[in-house]
Design a protein around this motif. Structure first.
Motif, PDB file in Angstrom:
ATOM      1  N   GLU A 129      17.558 116.291 -15.049  1.00 20.21           N
ATOM      2  CA  GLU A 129      16.806 115.132 -15.539  1.00 20.21           C
ATOM      3  C   GLU A 129      16.980 114.970 -17.048  1.00 20.21           C
ATOM      4  O   GLU A 129      17.068 113.856 -17.550  1.00 20.21           O
ATOM      5  CB  GLU A 129      15.321 115.282 -15.204  1.00 20.21           C
ATOM      6  CG  GLU A 129      15.012 115.145 -13.738  1.00 20.21           C
ATOM      7  CD  GLU A 129      13.574 115.514 -13.392  1.00 20.21           C
ATOM      8  OE1 GLU A 129      13.107 115.068 -12.337  1.00 20.21           O
ATOM      9  OE2 GLU A 129      12.931 116.255 -14.161  1.00 20.21           O
ATOM     10  N   GLN A 174      20.198 113.103 -18.185  1.00 15.45           N
ATOM     11  CA  GLN A 174      20.266 111.652 -18.033  1.00 15.45           C
ATOM     12  C   GLN A 174      19.761 110.983 -19.309  1.00 15.45           C
ATOM     13  O   GLN A 174      18.719 111.368 -19.834  1.00 15.45           O
ATOM     14  CB  GLN A 174      19.431 111.190 -16.847  1.00 15.45           C
ATOM     15  CG  GLN A 174      19.916 111.722 -15.528  1.00 15.45           C
ATOM     16  CD  GLN A 174      18.963 111.393 -14.383  1.00 15.45           C
ATOM     17  OE1 GLN A 174      17.890 110.838 -14.602  1.00 15.45           O
ATOM     18  NE2 GLN A 174      19.356 111.757 -13.186  1.00 15.45           N
ATOM     19  N   ARG A 231      17.931 108.491 -21.847  1.00  9.08           N
ATOM     20  CA  ARG A 231      16.671 107.738 -21.770  1.00  9.08           C
ATOM     21  C   ARG A 231      16.299 107.284 -23.173  1.00  9.08           C
ATOM     22  O   ARG A 231      16.534 107.982 -24.144  1.00  9.08           O
ATOM     23  CB  ARG A 231      15.564 108.587 -21.175  1.00  9.08           C
ATOM     24  CG  ARG A 231      14.290 107.791 -20.964  1.00  9.08           C
ATOM     25  CD  ARG A 231      13.479 108.420 -19.849  1.00  9.08           C
ATOM     26  NE  ARG A 231      12.459 107.541 -19.379  1.00  9.08           N
ATOM     27  CZ  ARG A 231      12.530 106.825 -18.271  1.00  9.08           C
ATOM     28  NH1 ARG A 231      13.582 106.889 -17.517  1.00  9.08           N
ATOM     29  NH2 ARG A 231      11.549 106.064 -17.900  1.00  9.08           N
TER      30      ARG A 231
END
Length: 151
Positions: free
Chosen positions: A127, A130, A132
Motif C-alpha cells: 500500500e 502506491q 498518493r
C-alpha cells in the motif's frame, strides 16, 4: 439435628487434593494453549487479497504518536481529534497508547473544521508503494536546466 460421627469410607480430604490439583493444572495448560493458537489463526494477513478502500480525501504521510492527544505528522506536531481512529494493516483498531514513540507510514484524514487528525491507516509495504497525494515527495515547478529541455 443429627450429625454423622463416623468417618466416611472415601479417601481423606488431604489425599483428594493432589488428584484435583493435577486436573486443574492440565485444564489451565489446555486453556492457555487455545489462547495462544486462536488469535494467530484469526488474524487477516496483509497481502492475501486484502484491499482497503481509503477515502478520496486521505493523504499520505509519516505518523509518530507522542502523547495521548498529540502526534507528529510529516515532522510537524498535530493535535488528535477526541474520536481519532488508528487502523492496523489488518484493518483493526489500534489503541494509540500502545504505539507511542513508533513511526508509521500512513494514509490520514484531517477534520475540516479543526484541522485535527481524525483517522489514520497504518500501511502495508504494498500500500505504501502506491502513489498518493500528500506523500513525502516534494513537487516543484522550479528547474535548473535550460528551457529547451522542457519542450
Amino acid at each position: 439435628m443429627n450429625r454423622c460421627t463416623t468417618r466416611s469410607s472415601g479417601p481423606a480430604p488431604s489425599r483428594r487434593a493432589p488428584r484435583y490439583f493435577h486436573a486443574a493444572v492440565l485444564a489451565a495448560m489446555a486453556g492457555a494453549a487455545l489462547c495462544i493458537v486462536a488469535p494467530a489463526s484469526a488474524q487477516v494477513q496483509p497481502g492475501l487479497g486484502l484491499s482497503r478502500p481509503f477515502p478520496e480525501a486521505a493523504l499520505r504521510g509519516t505518523l509518530s504518536m507522542n502523547t495521548a492527544s498529540e502526534a507528529t505528522l510529516n515532522g510537524k506536531t498535530i493535535r488528535m481529534a477526541p474520536g481519532m481512529r488508528l487502523f492496523s494493516p489488518q484493518n483493526t483498531l489500534v489503541m494509540a497508547h500502545t504505539v507511542m514513540g513508533q513511526t508509521f507510514k500512513v494514509n490520514y484524514v484531517l477534520e475540516n473544521s479543526t484541522g485535527m487528525l481524525h483517522a489514520a491507516w497504518i500501511l502495508t509495504e504494498s500500500e505504501a508503494a502506491q502513489p498518493r497525494k500528500g506523500s513525502d515527495a516534494v513537487i516543484t515547478n522550479i528547474t535548473t536546466s535550460s528551457g529547451a529541455a522542457l519542450k
